[in-house]
Design a protein around this motif. Structure first.
Motif, PDB file in Angstrom:
ATOM      1  N   UNK A  14       0.735  -1.103  -0.013  1.00  0.00           N
ATOM      2  CA  UNK A  14      -0.154   0.169   0.189  1.00  0.00           C
ATOM      3  C   UNK A  14       0.887   1.284  -0.076  1.00  0.00           C
ATOM      4  N   UNK A  15       2.008   1.294   0.711  1.00  0.00           N
ATOM      5  CA  UNK A  15       2.744   2.479   0.882  1.00  0.00           C
ATOM      6  C   UNK A  15       3.589   2.590  -0.267  1.00  0.00           C
ATOM      7  N   UNK A  18       0.998   4.182  -2.717  1.00  0.00           N
ATOM      8  CA  UNK A  18       0.817   5.850  -2.512  1.00  0.00           C
ATOM      9  C   UNK A  18       2.103   6.422  -3.143  1.00  0.00           C
ATOM     10  N   UNK A  19       3.228   6.125  -2.745  1.00  0.00           N
ATOM     11  CA  UNK A  19       4.482   6.774  -3.432  1.00  0.00           C
ATOM     12  C   UNK A  19       4.419   6.871  -4.869  1.00  0.00           C
ATOM     13  N   UNK A  21       1.584   6.969  -6.966  1.00  0.00           N
ATOM     14  CA  UNK A  21       0.737   8.001  -7.011  1.00  0.00           C
ATOM     15  C   UNK A  21       1.330   9.254  -7.000  1.00  0.00           C
ATOM     16  N   UNK A  22       2.044   9.629  -5.670  1.00  0.00           N
ATOM     17  CA  UNK A  22       2.859  11.042  -5.532  1.00  0.00           C
ATOM     18  C   UNK A  22       3.681  11.041  -6.714  1.00  0.00           C
ATOM     19  N   UNK A  25       1.616  12.458  -9.486  1.00  0.00           N
ATOM     20  CA  UNK A  25       1.487  13.812  -9.237  1.00  0.00           C
ATOM     21  C   UNK A  25       2.434  14.723  -9.492  1.00  0.00           C
ATOM     22  N   UNK A  26       3.720  14.406  -9.217  1.00  0.00           N
ATOM     23  CA  UNK A  26       4.775  15.207  -9.389  1.00  0.00           C
ATOM     24  C   UNK A  26       5.081  15.477 -10.974  1.00  0.00           C
ATOM     25  N   UNK A  28       2.493  15.376 -13.210  1.00  0.00           N
ATOM     26  CA  UNK A  28       1.275  16.459 -13.697  1.00  0.00           C
ATOM     27  C   UNK A  28       1.752  17.704 -13.165  1.00  0.00           C
TER      28      UNK A  28
ATOM     29  N   UNK B 238       3.818   8.030   8.773  1.00  0.00           N
ATOM     30  CA  UNK B 238       3.842   7.585   7.349  1.00  0.00           C
ATOM     31  C   UNK B 238       2.798   8.043   6.627  1.00  0.00           C
ATOM     32  N   UNK B 239       1.771   7.762   6.922  1.00  0.00           N
ATOM     33  CA  UNK B 239       0.336   8.162   6.388  1.00  0.00           C
ATOM     34  C   UNK B 239      -0.030   9.667   6.456  1.00  0.00           C
ATOM     35  N   UNK B 242       2.264  10.997   3.935  1.00  0.00           N
ATOM     36  CA  UNK B 242       1.910  10.752   2.593  1.00  0.00           C
ATOM     37  C   UNK B 242       0.839  11.779   2.105  1.00  0.00           C
ATOM     38  N   UNK B 246       0.529  13.929  -0.931  1.00  0.00           N
ATOM     39  CA  UNK B 246      -0.601  13.725  -2.215  1.00  0.00           C
ATOM     40  C   UNK B 246      -1.536  14.907  -2.177  1.00  0.00           C
ATOM     41  N   UNK B 249       0.944  18.469  -2.877  1.00  0.00           N
ATOM     42  CA  UNK B 249       1.891  18.969  -3.998  1.00  0.00           C
ATOM     43  C   UNK B 249       1.151  19.484  -5.022  1.00  0.00           C
ATOM     44  N   UNK B 250       0.003  19.082  -5.575  1.00  0.00           N
ATOM     45  CA  UNK B 250      -0.838  19.731  -6.371  1.00  0.00           C
ATOM     46  C   UNK B 250      -1.553  20.741  -5.747  1.00  0.00           C
TER      47      UNK B 250
END
Lengths: 325, 563
Positions: A14-15, A18-19, A21-22, A25-26, A28, B238-239, B242, B246, B249-250
């Motif tokens: 999961x982690x 998430x990274x 997806x991050x 986004x960077x 984009x 962590x979350x 994150x 998430x 950033x935008x």
């Protein structure tokens, strides 16, 4: 939550997702940013803007050097103590800014703006040559002159040089050309006509036709003495924005006790402030600069004021004290 | 922890004390600014508003950083189970920080002369950009300082393979702190591009870096204070980080609505920055969980009060008030007005300032050797004064901002001295009123922490003085916390509707009732709820001492039955 021992653990996967997806986004963000500053967008750039021979990029340096953003906002960012400056050039025009910036402690009169329009470069940038046309083209300038012309402002006088003022106006011309995507929103009502909106008594009710040069001056009966007439001219023309009636220095030297006094000049010589010197200082101020003042700070009033008006001004200065020669 | 385990932890003391001194001066400049707002001629020509404001914003950043450094140096050895690397460098860092503070305070004044010290195309002495007013010389010294901090922390930490989430959070935090700073070190000709990069530093620092350091430090302080498990806190850290990235950033795009960048930013900014409160809700919830993990009496109430204040004001100031103005349709009105000030003050002081103060309240008694018995009354009083004062300031700014939006934007009266300022006069008077409450709190706080353990010991409150665990002091359950949080968001929604209503045809036609009504309900509702919630939370925690004292005399069998 976290994984108990012995159970299959999904947390790591999961982690990592998430990274990922991050990272997307960077990508984009970088793509959007790149597109934002392409030339093809047609956004105004300071390198392409100049005003009366002054460079908008230099103007941005002046804007930062005086920390204008510390009181005003620009594109809405800054300090909310004074008005937003993004579109000010388009609203009040260059001649009003030329009249205001050297002596920001007082609001310009229509005479002070009219004087600036005698400068060909400023008139060309304004797109008009007469004060009446100017006030019609820039209603925000007319409003400021009518409501406050000749009165003190909340802004301190800044030691701006002649060149810095030109550069600053070039920068403001650039910002007023910027496309800010509809911000600030255009008001749909006339605020001045809004009944509960005029906290200042002088608003709406006392508006006088824009072309009256003496808008800010108390319209009294025709003054009898030359000194009283000079006082009125000083107010209408905007002299008092820079010259105090006492000995204090605003932008230029104070007039109190000036007449007949010895004045030290920038070239090291001394001169007595008599009629001839004062007259010359009004019509040709750069001929003899007083020590401690920059040249080109004061505009010439030759052609703006006739001989009789200049004599009345000198008589007024004489009446403010000082030794007789 | 009841005594200092590693001697180099003591190096943090000087940074905490410097933080307090700078905090005092920063609040003092704030008071001066409120006076200048009421009388613009005050000190004009001597200390112009823009100079005083630059000192206010810069000192604000510097004392928060000083608090961060103090906190990081204090927890660094605990996280690494060894002494800090290069204590000599840390001492150098302290003197460099002192020098750069003095230099920066002095050079800001040059703005009155228009002297930026241009050399090689760069403003060496000061550069007149909001929050980044320091000149290039200041920038470079601060960059070197950050690099030293990175070096010290990373050398102190164990091998990367042994890092837990808190190590990662702090490690990434200090490295990013250094890297993001670089974006503010160039003169940019275009205004839109300059603002674009200025927000890299301002937004990504606050949202992307400070927030990361904040989450990590809050997590570890909870471990220290409540014995929360590293694993559970690590999950939250962590979350939390994150989610912050998430959304943030935008989410930075909400600064790119009106600065001359294209319209499409309005879509991305509105969408993603509306998600920015999520990590804050997450942290808020975790502080509830962790504070309630063990039910032992709380030893250091001021330290926890500031920690709670930090997380709650982060929720309210950054989360809710940020949310209200993050949509293009509300931001078009709030942008460039006092409405943003209420967000900025609550979020910056609340989140980051209070964290530094919490760390200081935790660490200073330990370093002064008075952890078991120190008089907490002054600290608690100072907390309430500072907390109430700041909520009041947020209220005054928000009300003033609402009036400003109407007069300035809707009616289009853009003459500040004559139209806008008189309309805002009431709010302009409320600011120094709450500012004084805040300032008294600051004075108490600074006095208390500076002299803690050095002044004569007062009598200490015994458990008997703790509030009874009934009524306001009864146990705080999750559902009740959820209701408080919900109430805050309901008021946040009302505020958002009020800002949205400026788009209505009738409001634009000059009818101000609806937005004023919404602001008049929303802001006081939100801020009072916040005040009451923190009161409720702290009281229930303090009541544990009472419970513990009572339990001590109960027969063992009864205790088992009641447990």
């Amino acid at each position: 939550m976290s994984c108990a021992p012995g159970e299959p653990c999904e947390e790591g996967r999961t982690r990592r997702r998430a990274l990922a997806v991050l990272g997307l986004m960077g990508v984009i963000f970088v793509a959007l940013s790149t597109v934002s500053f392409l030339d093809s967008r047609g956004q105004a750039v300071p390198a392409a803007v100049s005003y009366a021979g002054f460079d908008a990029v230099q103007g941005k340096r002046v804007f930062q050097a005086y920390n204008c953003m510390g009181c005003h906002t620009i594109v809405g960012n800054g300090a909310y103590f004074g008005p937003d400056l993004t579109g000010i050039y388009g609203k009040v025009g260059p001649a009003w800014l030329e009249a205001f910036l050297p002596s920001a402690g007082a609001w310009p009169t229509s005479g002070a703006v009219a004087l600036q329009l005698r400068n060909e470069a400023i008139a060309t940038a304004s797109g008009v040559h007469s004060i009446d046309d100017y006030l019609a083209k820039y209603p925000a300038a007319a409003e400021r002159i009518e409501r406050r012309g000749g009165h003190a402002s909340s802004m301190p006088n800044l030691p701006l040089s002649h060149a810095e003022i030109g550069q600053l106006i070039a920068f403001l011309e650039y910002t007023s050309k910027m496309n800010t995507e509809g911000w600030p929103p255009t008001p749909r009502v006339n605020g001045l006509a809004y009944s509960r909106a005029a906290p200042m008594a002088a608003a709406a009710s006392t508006l006088v036709p824009a072309s009256t040069p003496a808008a800010a001056a108390p319209t009294a009966a025709a003054p009898e003495t030359a000194g009283a007439r000079g006082a009125q001219i000083a107010l209408e023309t905007g002299c008092t924005a820079c010259h105090a009636r006492d000995t204090g220095r605003l932008v230029g030297p104070g007039w109190g006790g000036l007449y007949g006094a010895e004045v030290a000049l920038a070239d090291g010589s001394k001169i007595r402030a008599d009629d001839a010197y004062l007259t010359q200082s009004i019509v040709d101020p750069d001929a003899r600069i007083v020590a401690g003042y920059a040249p080109h700070l004061m505009p010439s009033y030759a052609g703006m004021l006739d001989d009789e008006e200049v004599a009345a001004l000198v008589a007024y200065i004489r009446s403010l004290g000082g030794e007789h020669p | 922890m009841i005594r200092i385990e590693y001697q180099t932890q003591r190096l943090s003391l000087r940074f905490f004390l410097l933080m307090l001194v700078l905090f005092f001066f920063q609040a003092g400049f704030g008071l001066l600014l409120t006076a200048q707002h009421i009388d613009p001629t005050l000190l004009a020509g001597t200390l112009n508003f823009n100079v005083a404001r630059a000192e206010h914003t810069n000192l604000g950043i510097l004392w928060v950083l000083s608090g961060f450094i103090g906190a990081i140096l204090f927890v660094g050895p605990l996280l690494s189970k060894r002494e800090l690397a290069a204590p000599g460098l840390i001492k150098f860092l302290f003197y460099a920080l002192l020098a750069v503070v003095a230099w920066n305070v002095a050079t800001q004044w040059l703005a009155q002369q228009g002297n930026a010290g241009w050399w090689l195309g760069q403003p060496m002495l000061q550069e007149g950009l909001e929050y980044l007013e320091g000149g290039r010389i200041t920038d470079v010294v601060i960059f070197v300082g950050f690099a030293i901090l990175c070096y010290v922390l990373l050398r102190t930490f164990p091998r990367v393979s042994n890092w837990n989430e808190i190590h990662w959070g702090l490690g990434i935090g200090v490295v990013a702190l250094t890297l993001v700073w670089v974006f503010g070190m160039f003169f940019v000709e275009r205004l839109d591009l300059q603002e674009y990069f200025r927000w890299y530093v301002v937004h990504y620092w606050v949202e992307g870096v400070w927030e990361v350091i904040h989450i990590s430090l809050v997590g570890f302080l909870l471990v220290l204070m409540f014995g929360a498990s590293i694993k559970s806190v690590g999950y939250a850290v962590f979350w939390g980080i994150a989610f912050v990235w998430l959304s943030g950033l935008l989410g930075n795009a909400h600064h790119y609505f009106w600065i001359g960048t294209p319209e499409f930013w309005q879509f991305w900014g509105s969408l993603f920055s509306a998600l920015e409160p999520l990590p804050l809700i997450f942290c808020f919830w975790h502080i509830y969980l962790d504070a309630h993990q063990d039910r032992k009496p709380i030893g250091n109430v001021p330290a926890f009060a500031f920690l709670l204040g930090s997380v709650v004001l982060e929720q309210v100031g950054a989360g809710i008030l940020g949310f209200t103005m993050t949509f293009a349709l509300t931001n078009v009105w709030s942008h460039g007005t006092w409405v943003t000030l209420s967000h900025a003050h609550l979020a910056l002081f609340g989140t980051f300032g209070m964290l530094g103060l919490a760390a200081a309240y935790y660490a200073v008694p330990l370093m002064r050797g008075v952890v078991q018995q120190f008089d907490q009354r002054l600290g608690k009083l100072a907390f309430w004064l500072v907390f109430t004062g700041m909520l009041g300031l947020g209220f005054a700014f928000a009300i003033g901002g609402t009036v400003q939006v109407f007069v300035y934007r809707t009616l289009g009266l853009d003459w500040f001295g004559g139209d806008v300022a008189p309309a805002m006069q009431f709010a302009k008077l409320m600011v120094p009123a709450f500012g004084l409450v805040f300032m008294i709190g600051v004075c108490l706080l600074v006095y208390d922490l500076l002299t803690l353990g050095l002044r004569a010991k007062a009598t200490i409150d015994g458990p008997a003085a703790a509030p009874a665990p009934t009524g306001w002091g009864r146990r705080l359950y999750g559902w009740e916390t959820g209701l408080w949080l919900l109430a805050m968001w309901v008021f946040g929604a009302i505020i958002t509707l009020g800002l949205l209503s400026f788009n209505l045809h009738s409001v634009q036609g000059g009818h101000r009732l609806f937005p004023y009504l919404m602001a008049g309900i929303g802001y006081p509702g939100l801020l009072l709820t916040t005040l009451l919630f923190v009161g409720r939370f702290l009281r229930s925690l303090e009541a544990r001492c009472h419970a513990a004292a009572a339990q001590a005399v109960l027969p063992a069998g009864l205790q088992a039955a009641s447990g």
